[in-house]
Design an enzyme around this catalytic site. Structure first.
Site, PDB file in Angstrom:
ATOM      1  N   ASP A  34       0.832  -1.205   0.000  1.00 34.68           N
ATOM      2  CA  ASP A  34       0.000   0.000   0.000  1.00 34.68           C
ATOM      3  C   ASP A  34       0.868   1.256   0.000  1.00 34.68           C
ATOM      4  O   ASP A  34       1.721   1.426   0.876  1.00 34.68           O
ATOM      5  CB  ASP A  34      -0.917  -0.022   1.229  1.00 34.68           C
ATOM      6  N   SER A  87      -7.290   4.011  -1.014  1.00 34.47           N
ATOM      7  CA  SER A  87      -7.157   2.552  -1.027  1.00 34.47           C
ATOM      8  C   SER A  87      -8.497   1.861  -1.240  1.00 34.47           C
ATOM      9  O   SER A  87      -8.540   0.740  -1.747  1.00 34.47           O
ATOM     10  CB  SER A  87      -6.554   2.065   0.290  1.00 34.47           C
ATOM     11  N   ASP A 138      -9.745  -2.451   7.558  1.00 37.79           N
ATOM     12  CA  ASP A 138      -9.455  -1.222   6.821  1.00 37.79           C
ATOM     13  C   ASP A 138      -9.598  -1.502   5.314  1.00 37.79           C
ATOM     14  O   ASP A 138      -9.744  -2.648   4.888  1.00 37.79           O
ATOM     15  CB  ASP A 138      -8.046  -0.714   7.165  1.00 37.79           C
ATOM     16  N   THR A 140      -8.074  -1.799   2.290  1.00 37.09           N
ATOM     17  CA  THR A 140      -7.471  -2.753   1.347  1.00 37.09           C
ATOM     18  C   THR A 140      -7.923  -4.189   1.586  1.00 37.09           C
ATOM     19  O   THR A 140      -8.344  -4.866   0.644  1.00 37.09           O
ATOM     20  CB  THR A 140      -5.937  -2.621   1.356  1.00 37.09           C
ATOM     21  N   HIS A 287       2.729   8.858   4.342  1.00 34.97           N
ATOM     22  CA  HIS A 287       1.932   9.986   4.834  1.00 34.97           C
ATOM     23  C   HIS A 287       2.714  10.790   5.871  1.00 34.97           C
ATOM     24  O   HIS A 287       2.557  12.006   5.970  1.00 34.97           O
ATOM     25  CB  HIS A 287       0.634   9.486   5.491  1.00 34.97           C
TER      26      HIS A 287
HETATM   27 ZN    ZN Z   1      -2.708   6.390   2.262  1.00 35.58          ZN
END
Ligand code: ZN
Ligand code: NAG
Ligand code: NAG
Ligand code: NAG
Length: 493
Positions: A34, A87, A138, A140, A287
Site C-alpha cells: 500500500d 485505497s 481497513d 485494502t 503519509h
Molecule cells: Zn494512504
C-alpha cells in the site's frame, strides 16, 4: 492472451479487453504494497545495500531486493471520483473490477454491491485468506469480503468478514492483522464499536481459532481453518519498532503462517486457495514523510515477496501477482544517500508517543537530545536543527523534515499521488514467461481481477448477481455513505 483494441477519440482512449489467460493455477497469492511507488523501491534497495554490504554513495555494491526482478507492466489507478485514488476505490477496482468513488468498499458509485475475486474463489470451492499489518477491516483487506458505502464503517466490515451480516455468509477462512477494536464490544477498553456486539466471542462460537497475541500466534502454524488472528487494537507496529519491541508477529511471519495453513487445508483438494497479503504501512510511513521507516517497510515487503517466490518454486501450481493501490508521498530521490538513515531505529510515530509521554519535570531540549534524536538517527543534530525541530508543528514533523533533507529525499505531498504503479508477478519455470507475456503492458486497475478470474476459472459476475438479489430485499447491511471516520491522522489513506 489479452486481446485489446484501443480507439483514440478526442484524446480519450477506449480500451476493450477480453481476458483469456494462457496461465492456469491452483493458487493465487496477491500482494499489495500500500502506497509503494517506484522511488520507494530505490530507496529501500540502497538502504539495504548499505546495511548488507557497507557501501553507499555513487557506486555502491548493490544488494538486490526480490521485487527488483519481477516487474511486468504498469497500472493506472484513478478512481471514479478523483484522479488521485484512495485505497478503498483502488481496492474495489483491484478486487472486484469496478471503478468507484474514494471511500467505496466494493460497491458501485450507485451504491450497489459488486462481487470480489476472493468471494468468487470461496464460492468456487477454494479456501481464502486476508493478511495485513493494519486493521484487517481497513480498506485494502475490506474490499475482498465486505460491501459498505463508506470505508469508515469498519465495525460493519468486521461483521461481514466473519459472516455475521454478509448475505452469503463468511467468505474468508483466515484473517491475520490488526484492528481488534472493531471486533470487541463497546464495554471493552479501546473498542471502536458503538454497540455491545462481541465478534470475538461470535467467532469462537462459530468454530474459529482466535489468536490475540504473539504467543497465540506461534501456536497457529498447526491450526485448522477458520482462523482469526488480531494482534493490535488498530494498526500493527511498524517493522522497525516491532524489531526492537518484539511483541507482535512480522508481516513475513504472518504471510508464512497464512500460506502454510491454507496450503495444508487444500493440498489434497482439486481446488486451492486465494490469499491477499497487504504491506499496509508503507503508505502510513509515506503519509508521515518518515524516510527510514518508509524504506524499512518496503524492505519487509521485498522479504515477503522473496519468501513467496521460493515457496512458488516448490509449489509451481501457484502464481503471485503484486501491485500497489497507489503511490503515497510524491517521493523523489534528488541527492539520495542512505547513510543518514542507517542509525534510525524507531518510527516517527513511536518517538512522538515517547515524547508526548515524557516526564513533566524534564527539560525539553535535554529529553529530545537524550531520548528521541538518537533513536531517529539524529544524535549529532546541530543546535540549529534542534531549534527547527522544537519549533516545527510537531517534533515528529521537524525530525522527519531534517532527516529527509539529510538523506536527500523529498516528499511532494502528505497524501497520495496519481502516478502509475508497477505490476509485478512470478510463476515457476516456463509458466513465468507465459505470465509475463499475458500481462506485459499497461493496464487499468479494474482489469487485474478479471485476469485472476480467468487463471482460477472463477465467476465474479455470479457473485454480484447473488449480492444484488440480497440488496434488493434489504440494503441496510451496506451501511451509509455519510459516516464519521476514525483514522490515524485525519487524512484519507
Ligand atoms: Zn494512504
Ligand atoms: C453499548 O452498546 C449498547 C447497545 O448494544 C448501548 O445500549 C450502550 O449505550 C453502549 N454503551 C456505550 C458506553 O456506548
Ligand atoms: C494440517 O492439517 C491437519 C488437518 O487437516 C492438521 O491436523 C495438521 O496439524 C496440519 N499440519 C500442519 C503442519 O499445519
Ligand atoms: C551512527 O552512530 C554512530 C555511533 O553510534 C556514529 O559514530 C555514526 O557517526 C553514526 N552515523 C551516522 C551516519 O549518523
Amino acid at each position: 492472451m489479452h486481446i485489446r483494441t484501443a480507439v483514440a477519440a478526442a484524446g480519450v482512449a477506449l480500451i476493450q479487453s477480453a481476458s483469456a489467460a494462457s496461465v492456469e493455477a491452483k493458487n493465487v497469492i496477491y500482494i499489495v504494497p500500500d502506497g509503494y511507488g517506484p522511488a520507494s523501491q530505490n530507496m529501500a534497495r540502497d538502504l539495504a545495500s548499505l546495511i548488507e554490504t557497507g557501501t553507499s554513495g555513487a557506486n555502491p555494491e548493490i544488494h538486490e531486493l526480490a521485487v527488483d526482478d519481477l516487474a511486468i507492466g504498469r497500472v493506472r489507478t484513478h478512481s471514479a471520483s478523483s484522479m488521485i485514488t484512495d485505497s478503498a476505490a483502488s481496492g474495489t477496482a483491484f478486487a472486484a473490477g469496478h471503478k468507484s468513488y474514494n471511500g467505496a468498499i466494493s460497491v458501485t458509485p450507485e451504491g450497489l454491491p459488486v462481487g470480489s475475486i476472493l468471494e468468487a474463489a470461496k464460492l468456487g470451492g477454494l479456501k481464502t485468506g486476508l493478511v495485513s499489518t493494519t486493521s484487517i477491516s481497513d480498506a485494502t483487506p475490506a474490499v475482498y469480503a465486505a460491501h459498505v458505502a463508506n470505508r469508515g464503517s469498519q465495525p460493519l466490515i468486521a461483521e461481514q468478514q466473519l459472516g455475521y451480516s454478509h448475505p452469503l455468509g463468511s467468505m474468508v477462512d483466515l484473517l491475520l492483522g490488526g484492528g481488534r477494536c472493531n471486533f470487541s464490544p463497546n464495554t471493552t477498553e479501546g473498542s471502536c464499536r458503538s454497540d455491545g456486539l462481541d465478534l470475538l466471542a461470535y467467532a469462537e462460537e462459530k468454530g474459529w481459532t482466535v489468536a490475540q497475541d504473539r504467543n497465540e500466534f506461534d501456536a497457529l502454524s498447526k491450526a485448522e481453518l477458520p482462523l482469526l488472528g488480531l494482534f493490535a487494537e488498530e494498526s500493527m507496529r511498524y517493522e522497525m519498532d516491532r524489531k526492537v519491541l518484539q511483541d507482535e508477529p512480522s508481516l513475513l511471519e504472518m504471510a508464512k503462517t497464512a500460506v502454510n495453513v491454507l496450503h495444508n487445508a487444500t493440498r489434497r483438494n482439486e481446488k486451492g486457495f486465494f490469499l491477499m497479503i497487504e504491506a499496509a504501512r508503507i503508505d502510513h510511513a509515506g503519509h508521515a514523510s518518515d524516510p527510514a521507516n518508509h524504506a524499512i517497510e518496503t524492505w519487509m515487503y521485498n522479504d515477503v515477496i522473496a519468501w513467496v517466490r521460493e515457496w512458488i518454486d516448490k509449489h509451481p501450481d501457484t502464481i503471485m501477482l503484486s501491485a500497489a493501490d497507489h503511490e503515497t508521498g510524491g517521493l523523489t530521490l534528488n541527492g539520495y544517500d542512505p547513510l543518514p538513515l542507517r542509525n534510525s531505529t524507531h518510527s516517527r510515530e513511536h518517538l512522538e508517543s515517547v515524547w508526548n509521554n515524557r516526564p513533566e519535570s524534564t527539560d525539553e531540549e535535554d529529553f529530545l537530545r537524550s531520548d528521541i534524536l538518537p533513536a531517529y538517527g539524529l544524535d549529532d543534530a546541530s543546535d540549529d536543527q534542534v531549534k527547527t525541530i522544537l519549533e516545527a508543528s510537531s517534533i515528529g514533523a521537524g525530525m522527519a523534515s531534517v532527516l529527509s533533507a539529510r538523506a536527500g529525499v523529498d516528499w511532494s505531498t502528505g497524501g497520495h499521488t496519481s502516478v502509475d504503479i508497477t505490476l509485478h508477478g512470478y510463476a515457476a519455470g516456463r509458466k513465468r514467461r507465459a505470465l509475463q507475456a499475458d500481462l506485459a503492458g499497461g493496464w487499468d486497475n479494474t482489469e487485474l481481477p478479471r485476469y485472476i478470474e480467468d487463471v482460477l476459472d472463477l465467476d465474479m459476475d455470479a457473485v454480484t448477481r447473488k449480492l444484488r438479489k440480497a440488496s434488493e430485499k434489504d440494503s441496510s447491511w451496506l451501511g451509509k455513505r455519510d459516516v464519521a471516520r476514525r483514522s490515524l491522522d485525519g487524512c484519507d489513506h
